[in-house]
Design a protein around this motif. Structure first.
Motif, short mmCIF file in Angstrom:
data_model
loop_
_atom_site.label_atom_id
_atom_site.label_comp_id
_atom_site.label_asym_id
_atom_site.label_seq_id
_atom_site.Cartn_x
_atom_site.Cartn_y
_atom_site.Cartn_z
N ALA A 166 -2.36 23.39 30.79
CA ALA A 166 -1.40 23.58 31.56
C ALA A 166 -0.84 25.75 31.18
O ALA A 166 -1.42 25.84 30.22
CB ALA A 166 0.05 23.34 31.10
N ASP A 167 -0.52 26.03 32.08
CA ASP A 167 -0.72 27.47 32.89
C ASP A 167 0.82 28.08 32.48
O ASP A 167 1.68 28.08 33.07
CB ASP A 167 -1.15 27.24 33.86
N ILE A 168 0.97 27.84 30.76
CA ILE A 168 2.06 28.14 30.70
C ILE A 168 3.17 29.24 30.71
O ILE A 168 3.96 29.80 31.14
CB ILE A 168 3.22 27.36 29.55
N THR A 170 2.13 31.64 34.00
CA THR A 170 2.94 31.53 34.39
C THR A 170 4.25 30.56 34.98
O THR A 170 5.35 30.98 35.67
CB THR A 170 2.19 31.31 35.86
N LEU A 171 3.88 29.20 34.69
CA LEU A 171 5.20 28.51 34.78
C LEU A 171 6.18 28.76 33.62
O LEU A 171 7.58 28.35 34.10
CB LEU A 171 4.89 26.92 34.19
N SER A 172 6.73 29.27 32.20
CA SER A 172 7.86 30.20 32.20
C SER A 172 8.65 30.71 32.49
O SER A 172 8.83 31.07 33.02
CB SER A 172 7.06 30.53 30.62
N VAL A 174 9.79 30.73 36.18
CA VAL A 174 9.28 30.32 37.18
C VAL A 174 11.38 29.98 37.79
O VAL A 174 11.86 30.49 38.26
CB VAL A 174 9.07 28.92 37.43
N VAL A 203 9.30 22.38 37.67
CA VAL A 203 8.44 22.96 36.26
C VAL A 203 7.91 21.99 35.36
O VAL A 203 6.79 22.03 34.48
CB VAL A 203 9.68 23.12 35.40
N ALA A 206 4.87 20.43 37.52
CA ALA A 206 3.99 21.15 37.35
C ALA A 206 2.71 21.74 36.14
O ALA A 206 1.92 21.48 36.07
CB ALA A 206 3.83 22.37 38.12
N LEU A 207 3.62 21.24 35.18
CA LEU A 207 2.96 21.30 33.47
C LEU A 207 2.34 19.71 33.14
O LEU A 207 0.87 20.08 32.32
CB LEU A 207 3.55 21.34 32.68
N THR A 210 -1.58 19.37 35.12
CA THR A 210 -2.18 20.77 35.45
C THR A 210 -3.69 20.24 35.32
O THR A 210 -4.14 19.43 34.52
CB THR A 210 -2.01 21.32 34.48
#
Length: 218
Positions: A166-168, A170-172, A174, A203, A206-207, A210
């Motif tokens: 997961a692209d944490i 980036t997602l952190s 949001v 969120v 998306a996590l 992935t």
């Protein structure tokens, strides 16, 4: 005959005192709190360094030495407000990512919510007049929350709750970015219902979804 004054008439004693005097930061908190109060009351356009100094019961010279412009003063005041809300050393640890994200949320009274919106409106006005402070405003408004969310997501990865792909990073960002957009642009409060919609509808999906092949580059 010796001369104890420089060409501008300043005595050696005065020059030594001026260059050797350490800045006193003990009043910083009072000045920054006063900045938020004045900003909320009169807006960025109406705010002056003199008004802040008067509210903080501080000398004008003290304020001007520490902050050369009111824009820099506002950025520091906003940063102090955020730091008081996000303590990275004492973050919630509920055992689930969802619980942690919701646990960071602190309900506000109607009066405090309105005050915060007025403060954010002042910050938005500052950025619109001087774009050079956009990065500083982002650091004050978004980054503290994004850093906390990144801690939560790393924990979730360690627990096996979300995939390591997961692209944490980036997602952190949001939820903090949406919170800033809601306050600065839409002039709306960040309410629990909105937070739930972001956590459960954006969120977490998306996590959890992935694709393995889309792992972020390291």
């Amino acid at each position: 005959m010796t001369h104890d004054a420089s060409d501008d008439g300043t005595s050696k004693h005065e020059q030594t005192a001026r260059t050797g005097r350490k800045r006193d930061h003990t009043r910083d908190a009072d000045i920054l709190d006063a900045t938020l109060e004045v900003l909320a009351e009169v807006g960025y356009a109406g705010m002056t360094m003199d008004l802040v100094a008067a509210r903080a019961k501080a000398g004008k010279a003290t304020v001007y030495r520490r902050w050369p412009s009111k824009a820099e003063l506002v950025v520091d005041a906003i940063a102090r407000m955020k730091r008081s809300q996000v303590d990275l050393e004492n973050l919630p640890d509920t055992g689930t990512l969802r619980g942690d994200l919701l646990g960071l949320y602190k309900p506000q009274s109607i009066e405090e919510g309105e005050r915060r919106l007025r403060i954010m409106a002042g910050l938005a006005a500052m950025i619109s007049t001087d774009h050079t402070f956009a990065d500083a405003a982002n650091a004050a408004v978004v980054e503290p929350w994004a850093d906390a969310h990144l801690v939560f997501m790393r924990r979730a990865v360690d627990r096996g709750e979300i995939p390591a792909t997961a692209d944490i990073e980036t997602l952190s960002q949001v939820i903090p970015s949406m919170a800033a957009y809601r306050a600065l642009v839409q002039r709306k409060p960040f309410e629990r219902e909105f937070l739930l919609a972001l956590v459960d509808g954006v969120v977490l999906p998306a996590l959890l979804n992935t694709p393995i092949g889309d792992a972020p580059a390291t």
